[in-house]
Scaffold this motif. Structure first.
Motif, PDB file in Angstrom:
ATOM      1  N   LEU A  80       0.808  -1.217   0.000  1.00 54.12           N
ATOM      2  CA  LEU A  80       0.000   0.000   0.000  1.00 54.12           C
ATOM      3  C   LEU A  80       0.842   1.269   0.000  1.00 54.12           C
ATOM      4  O   LEU A  80       0.593   2.186  -0.774  1.00 54.12           O
ATOM      5  CB  LEU A  80      -0.943   0.002   1.207  1.00 54.12           C
ATOM      6  CG  LEU A  80      -2.112  -0.968   1.114  1.00 54.12           C
ATOM      7  CD1 LEU A  80      -2.980  -0.887   2.364  1.00 54.12           C
ATOM      8  CD2 LEU A  80      -2.963  -0.655  -0.119  1.00 54.12           C
ATOM      9  N   LEU A  81       1.871   1.307   0.860  1.00 52.27           N
ATOM     10  CA  LEU A  81       2.673   2.536   0.944  1.00 52.27           C
ATOM     11  C   LEU A  81       3.401   2.846  -0.368  1.00 52.27           C
ATOM     12  O   LEU A  81       3.252   3.944  -0.890  1.00 52.27           O
ATOM     13  CB  LEU A  81       3.655   2.454   2.114  1.00 52.27           C
ATOM     14  CG  LEU A  81       3.026   2.690   3.487  1.00 52.27           C
ATOM     15  CD1 LEU A  81       4.086   2.603   4.584  1.00 52.27           C
ATOM     16  CD2 LEU A  81       2.332   4.047   3.546  1.00 52.27           C
ATOM     17  N   PRO A  82       4.185   1.896  -0.899  1.00 41.85           N
ATOM     18  CA  PRO A  82       4.872   2.238  -2.155  1.00 41.85           C
ATOM     19  C   PRO A  82       3.924   2.533  -3.314  1.00 41.85           C
ATOM     20  O   PRO A  82       4.146   3.493  -4.061  1.00 41.85           O
ATOM     21  CB  PRO A  82       5.731   1.006  -2.460  1.00 41.85           C
ATOM     22  CG  PRO A  82       5.413  -0.023  -1.445  1.00 41.85           C
ATOM     23  CD  PRO A  82       4.592   0.591  -0.369  1.00 41.85           C
ATOM     24  N   VAL A  83       2.870   1.734  -3.448  1.00 40.75           N
ATOM     25  CA  VAL A  83       1.933   1.986  -4.548  1.00 40.75           C
ATOM     26  C   VAL A  83       1.254   3.338  -4.339  1.00 40.75           C
ATOM     27  O   VAL A  83       1.127   4.139  -5.267  1.00 40.75           O
ATOM     28  CB  VAL A  83       0.883   0.846  -4.654  1.00 40.75           C
ATOM     29  CG1 VAL A  83      -0.221   1.231  -5.625  1.00 40.75           C
ATOM     30  CG2 VAL A  83       1.553  -0.437  -5.111  1.00 40.75           C
ATOM     31  N   GLY A  84       0.869   3.608  -3.099  1.00 44.92           N
ATOM     32  CA  GLY A  84       0.224   4.891  -2.790  1.00 44.92           C
ATOM     33  C   GLY A  84       1.150   6.055  -3.086  1.00 44.92           C
ATOM     34  O   GLY A  84       0.756   7.043  -3.704  1.00 44.92           O
ATOM     35  N   ALA A  85       2.407   5.924  -2.668  1.00 45.08           N
ATOM     36  CA  ALA A  85       3.368   7.011  -2.891  1.00 45.08           C
ATOM     37  C   ALA A  85       3.559   7.249  -4.382  1.00 45.08           C
ATOM     38  O   ALA A  85       3.651   8.388  -4.837  1.00 45.08           O
ATOM     39  CB  ALA A  85       4.705   6.659  -2.233  1.00 45.08           C
ATOM     40  N   PHE A  86       3.587   6.151  -5.157  1.00 48.83           N
ATOM     41  CA  PHE A  86       3.758   6.300  -6.601  1.00 48.83           C
ATOM     42  C   PHE A  86       2.536   6.985  -7.218  1.00 48.83           C
ATOM     43  O   PHE A  86       2.658   7.924  -7.994  1.00 48.83           O
ATOM     44  CB  PHE A  86       3.992   4.932  -7.248  1.00 48.83           C
ATOM     45  CG  PHE A  86       4.168   5.011  -8.747  1.00 48.83           C
ATOM     46  CD1 PHE A  86       5.308   5.590  -9.277  1.00 48.83           C
ATOM     47  CD2 PHE A  86       3.192   4.534  -9.603  1.00 48.83           C
ATOM     48  CE1 PHE A  86       5.477   5.684 -10.644  1.00 48.83           C
ATOM     49  CE2 PHE A  86       3.357   4.635 -10.980  1.00 48.83           C
ATOM     50  CZ  PHE A  86       4.492   5.203 -11.498  1.00 48.83           C
ATOM     51  N   LEU A  87       1.332   6.530  -6.803  1.00 48.96           N
ATOM     52  CA  LEU A  87       0.120   7.097  -7.385  1.00 48.96           C
ATOM     53  C   LEU A  87      -0.020   8.582  -7.037  1.00 48.96           C
ATOM     54  O   LEU A  87      -0.494   9.372  -7.845  1.00 48.96           O
ATOM     55  CB  LEU A  87      -1.114   6.328  -6.905  1.00 48.96           C
ATOM     56  CG  LEU A  87      -1.251   4.917  -7.476  1.00 48.96           C
ATOM     57  CD1 LEU A  87      -2.523   4.266  -6.983  1.00 48.96           C
ATOM     58  CD2 LEU A  87      -1.240   4.945  -8.999  1.00 48.96           C
ATOM     59  N   LEU A  88       0.417   8.943  -5.816  1.00 49.76           N
ATOM     60  CA  LEU A  88       0.307  10.349  -5.410  1.00 49.76           C
ATOM     61  C   LEU A  88       1.096  11.263  -6.341  1.00 49.76           C
ATOM     62  O   LEU A  88       0.749  12.420  -6.534  1.00 49.76           O
ATOM     63  CB  LEU A  88       0.816  10.517  -3.978  1.00 49.76           C
ATOM     64  CG  LEU A  88      -0.239  10.273  -2.893  1.00 49.76           C
ATOM     65  CD1 LEU A  88       0.398  10.458  -1.515  1.00 49.76           C
ATOM     66  CD2 LEU A  88      -1.416  11.224  -3.062  1.00 49.76           C
ATOM     67  N   GLN A  89       2.160  10.707  -6.942  1.00 52.60           N
ATOM     68  CA  GLN A  89       2.948  11.530  -7.864  1.00 52.60           C
ATOM     69  C   GLN A  89       2.110  12.037  -9.035  1.00 52.60           C
ATOM     70  O   GLN A  89       2.455  13.039  -9.646  1.00 52.60           O
ATOM     71  CB  GLN A  89       4.128  10.729  -8.418  1.00 52.60           C
ATOM     72  CG  GLN A  89       5.171  10.420  -7.375  1.00 52.60           C
ATOM     73  CD  GLN A  89       6.481   9.991  -8.026  1.00 52.60           C
ATOM     74  OE1 GLN A  89       6.864  10.481  -9.081  1.00 52.60           O
ATOM     75  NE2 GLN A  89       7.175   9.075  -7.397  1.00 52.60           N
ATOM     76  N   SER A  90       1.005  11.341  -9.323  1.00 56.79           N
ATOM     77  CA  SER A  90       0.182  11.776 -10.462  1.00 56.79           C
ATOM     78  C   SER A  90      -0.466  13.124 -10.199  1.00 56.79           C
ATOM     79  O   SER A  90      -0.844  13.829 -11.119  1.00 56.79           O
ATOM     80  CB  SER A  90      -0.881  10.724 -10.786  1.00 56.79           C
ATOM     81  OG  SER A  90      -1.825  10.636  -9.741  1.00 56.79           O
ATOM     82  N   VAL A  91      -0.618  13.500  -8.915  1.00 56.01           N
ATOM     83  CA  VAL A  91      -1.193  14.817  -8.624  1.00 56.01           C
ATOM     84  C   VAL A  91      -0.220  15.718  -7.869  1.00 56.01           C
ATOM     85  O   VAL A  91      -0.542  16.877  -7.580  1.00 56.01           O
ATOM     86  CB  VAL A  91      -2.512  14.697  -7.810  1.00 56.01           C
ATOM     87  CG1 VAL A  91      -3.649  14.240  -8.713  1.00 56.01           C
ATOM     88  CG2 VAL A  91      -2.355  13.757  -6.637  1.00 56.01           C
TER      89      VAL A  91
END
Lengths: 352, 273
Positions: B19-30
């Motif tokens: 969850l943390l790495p995927v979340g951190a990566f997805l947050l980069q989209s915004v």
């Protein structure tokens, strides 16, 4: 259905778990008494050539084992620096990638007390990186095609009526936009800045005749040998390596090949910066660079390296004057400034 | 009370390594470089995104349907075998997953190429006029993906099929049901949960496939993952790549929840059917 009602679902779950537990390959470098210096490059034939050319020098003169990893990736370098765990001591940075790396402060300054740049031309060096390999994206043809029916220029590659055969190009804007302009009659010194509209209009004419849009550097030579295509673009080192092994299924057309440069630098946070600088000094050393060229056909910018080449390698290096006058130099700055836009336009173009 | 805390390590692992790495990566989209919707705006206005999204779904649906038909037939057949034979077959099917995806895909390149055995045989048989490459098209991609993904359909489907009470089939027989009726009114409905699980697994895995469309496909099989690879590895435009990923994950999540509301989550974990 089976009548053994005791057949448990656990069997199935175990199978499912086995299915999930794949791909956990374990590989650890063997422990060594010497320091291990990691050089990350494009892999394949270039990794073998690197070990053969510089492995011994690193052991004797830098007390280090040379570990070559792949593939070259400025993205991984960025990720390693962000994670503060930089595994590479020397990183290969292809074309404009070294400018990208410098722009994002990924590299250390070269240590000029270790690296002698006095014989390296100005356009092959900067404060942070140096060209260690001149290479090209060239046209290659299947030997099965009669000599008169092999395209001699990109205009002829575009001419499908006069030069029938299955064609392949790389699925990428780099080099192809230049080839398209050359095919359209733009003189080689007038290519940059690239006129997108003209380049894509030219590509439109060849689009439906391209049987394969290759993605991996190993594909072009393999496709020629397998008879999958008759003409293709490709990186000349791959053709060289197979030709050295006695493969005769293809030939290379040097005319209008794109001349490219591959750079090396030492990443910020590299664990063995001193040995890394030593490695770079070997990479641009005339004798050692010629030795590298024997494995892959790529050579450094120092003209003295040519003097150390065996006769059968000389017709394959980009610093050979007979080849140099035929090639077209890629403009790294243009690609640094426009690469993203070019890629977006390419993506939109290629899918329809 | 073991049951109170036994889920904590698993949950901790998931949060920390998923969850943390995927979340951190997805947050980069915004959030890359600052708070922005630029990446999504650019994503939606490019033609490449819509076409590849269409390609991705078209290929995934085709692969799932073909896997469902073939996988169901194989599961039915295995379920009628004696247990040792059934076990041996299941082990063989699972073992195919141990062979590298690359190896299996490159094998198809050898078989389907212009000088490959299929093309040359068809010429020898007079079916093809000249040697023809069967590569770099949608059929090759679908073939390669079905080959890789079919175990994920067979295993859950088999779990459902083998749990069907044989007494039901005997009852069908004694009541005079025709084979088609047995199939449509007993076998299929009772296998459906397993089949649905298989479809969900195969479909979501298909959406994320990269290697097979990249090496067996042509430009008409450009998928979202291929666009993402370029943005991550070459353009270093991770915010833009994350926007691609966010859309793909959002669509997958919607399908996942649709599945859950229809069939319930426990099916996926293989608890009592």
């Amino acid at each position: 259905m089976t009548s053994e009602s005791d057949r448990s679902r656990r069997d199935v779950l175990i199978l499912g778990a086995a299915t999930a537990l794949v791909g956990a390959g374990l590989a650890g470098p063997a422990a060594a008494e010497l320091k291990t210096v990691v050089y990350n490059n494009s892999g394949g034939a270039s990794a073998d050539a690197a070990r053969a050319a510089w492995g011994g020098l690193m052991r004797d003169r830098a007390s280090s084992n040379l570990l070559v990893t792949a593939p070259a990736s400025v993205a991984r370098l960025k990720a390693m620096i962000q994670a503060r765990n930089v595994e590479w001591d020397v990183a290969e940075l292809v074309s404009q990638e070294h400018k990208q790396a410098i722009r994002e402060s990924m590299l250390q300054k070269l240590d000029l007390s270790v690296i002698d740049l006095s014989h390296t031309p100005d356009d092959c060096k900067d404060e942070y990186s140096v060209v260690y390999a001149l290479y090209s994206t060239a046209m290659a043809y299947s030997s099965k095609i009669a000599a008169a029916k092999r395209p001699g220029s990109w205009a002829e590659f575009w001419d499908v009526a006069k030069f029938p055969g299955r064609r392949a190009l790389r699925n990428h804007p780099v080099d192809n936009l230049e080839f398209a302009l050359l095919a359209d009659g733009v003189p080689k010194d007038k290519i940059y800045p690239i006129d997108f509209d003209r380049a894509f209009a030219s590509l439109d004419r060849i689009k439906k005749h391209i049987a394969v849009w290759w993605r991996d550097g190993s594909q072009p030579a393999q496709m020629l040998i397998d008879g999958e295509v008759d003409f293709t673009s490709g990186w000349h080192g791959r053709f060289f390596a197979l030709a050295q092994k006695g493969e005769t299924g293809f030939g290379v057309q040097w005319n209008q090949a794109m001349l490219k440069r591959s750079w090396v630098g030492v990443p910020q946070g590299a664990k063995n910066p001193r040995e890394a600088m030593q490695l770079i000094s070997f990479m641009i050393d005339p004798t050692a660079s010629a030795k590298y060229a024997e494995g892959i056909g790529y050579i450094c910018c120092d003209a003295r390296a040519n003097n150390h080449l065996p006769e059968n390698v000389r017709p394959w290096v980009m610093s050979n004057p007979a080849i140099a006058e035929l090639t077209v130099s890629a403009n790294e700055q243009w690609w640094l400034d426009n690469g993203e836009l070019a890629q977006r336009k390419w993506n939109d173009w290629i899918v329809t | 009370m073991v049951r109170r805390w036994f889920w904590i390590p698993g949950l901790g692992f998931l949060v920390l390594f998923f969850l943390l790495p995927v979340g951190a990566f997805l947050l980069q989209s915004v959030l890359d470089p600052g708070p922005t919707f630029m990446h999504f705006e650019r994503l939606f206005e490019g033609r490449a995104f819509w076409v590849s999204l269409g390609n991705t779904f078209r290929i995934s649906i085709t692969v799932t349907l073909i896997c469902a038909v073939i996988g169901f037939l194989i599961a039915l057949r295995i379920a009628t075998l004696q247990r040792p034979y059934a076990n041996a077959l299941l082990v063989l099917i699972v073992m195919t997953v141990w062979i590298s995806l690359l190896v299996r895909n490159y094998a198809w390149m050898v078989l389907l190429g212009r000088e490959g055995i299929i093309s040359t045989s068809l010429v020898a048989l007079g079916i093809f006029e000249r040697k023809t490459s069967l590569l770099f098209n949608e059929a090759a991609v679908v073939l390669g993906m079905v080959h890789v993904l079919i175990p994920y359909m067979i295993i859950p489907t088999y779990a459902a099929v083998q749990a069907i009470d044989p007494a039901l089939l005997r009852a069908c027989d004694s009541l005079g049901a025709r084979p088609a009726q047995v199939f449509s009114r007993v076998l299929l409905p009772l296998s459906l949960p397993g089949l649905a699980t298989g479809c969900l697994l195969v479909f979501t895995l298909s959406l994320g496939f990269y290697v097979t469309p990249a090496i067996l496909g042509g430009r008409g099989q450009t998928t979202l993952t291929m666009l993402m690879e370029i943005e991550v590895n070459e353009q270093l435009n991770w915010g833009f790549a994350a926007a691609h990923a966010a859309v793909l994950i959002a669509i997958t999540a919607v399908l996942f929840f649709a599945y859950r509301s229809k069939f319930g989550m426990d099916r996926l974990w293989g608890q009592e059917l």
